[in-house]
Enzyme design. Sequence first.
Site, short mmCIF file in Angstrom:
data_model
loop_
_atom_site.label_atom_id
_atom_site.label_comp_id
_atom_site.label_asym_id
_atom_site.label_seq_id
_atom_site.Cartn_x
_atom_site.Cartn_y
_atom_site.Cartn_z
N ASP A 101 0.88 -1.15 0.00
CA ASP A 101 0.00 0.00 0.00
C ASP A 101 0.93 1.22 0.00
O ASP A 101 2.13 1.09 0.25
CB ASP A 101 -0.86 -0.06 1.28
CG ASP A 101 -1.66 1.20 1.50
OD1 ASP A 101 -2.27 1.70 0.54
OD2 ASP A 101 -1.68 1.70 2.64
N ASP A 153 -0.16 5.04 1.14
CA ASP A 153 -0.42 5.99 2.23
C ASP A 153 -0.35 5.33 3.61
O ASP A 153 -1.01 4.31 3.84
CB ASP A 153 -1.80 6.64 2.05
CG ASP A 153 -1.87 7.49 0.78
OD1 ASP A 153 -0.82 7.96 0.31
OD2 ASP A 153 -3.00 7.69 0.26
#
Length: 210
Positions: A30, A32
């Site tokens: 991922d 963020d």
Amino acid sequence: SSHIMSSPVPSLSDLSSLHLARVPRLFVFDIDYTLWPLWIDTHSAGGPYKYDVATNSSIDVRGGRISLFPHVLRVWDFIRTLPHAQISIASRTETPDRAREVLGLLKTPWGNTMMDNVVHAQIYPGSKMKHMRRLHEITGVAYEDMIFFDDESRNREVERLGVTFVLIDEDEGLSEAAFCQGLWTYANMKIETKMKQDDPDTKGHRPPRY
């Protein structure tokens, strides 16, 4: 949910000396709060971004700075030493162009950008199940050969596909310890088909037990 074993390998140097039984072929991250400490679609004013060499960071149009969490490059450098391993991205940000631009600016110690190290980045809104299915289709890598690092527990649903999920602390981001724990869990996990009642592939029924 997967059984988390305590990892005897707290650091990458320990991990290097260990011959792990199984190593993932696709390391998916991922973005963020996993690679950097913000939501790029909310906390950044957007581009065009400028690159700051001194701090290896990107600066947005209002002077907001985006830097990686401290251990990210060390972890990615380790992955480069593994045979047949690839790195990909699965993000549901609302601003894919910003994410791509910044990853294309941030540099690695081995002389290229973060984005140069990524294959088939999946950056678009929606369930991470979609991102994983797409990666599986494009790369041909089996779900059981994928490991996914993400700070949101709701994305643990990818375990239903057979992907190993590693929850990242949003304050620390991708740390050496979390990465080592993830690899240790992956290497020692028995491969089981994880099927739940809500998995559409089971047509709502649990598979028979023998």
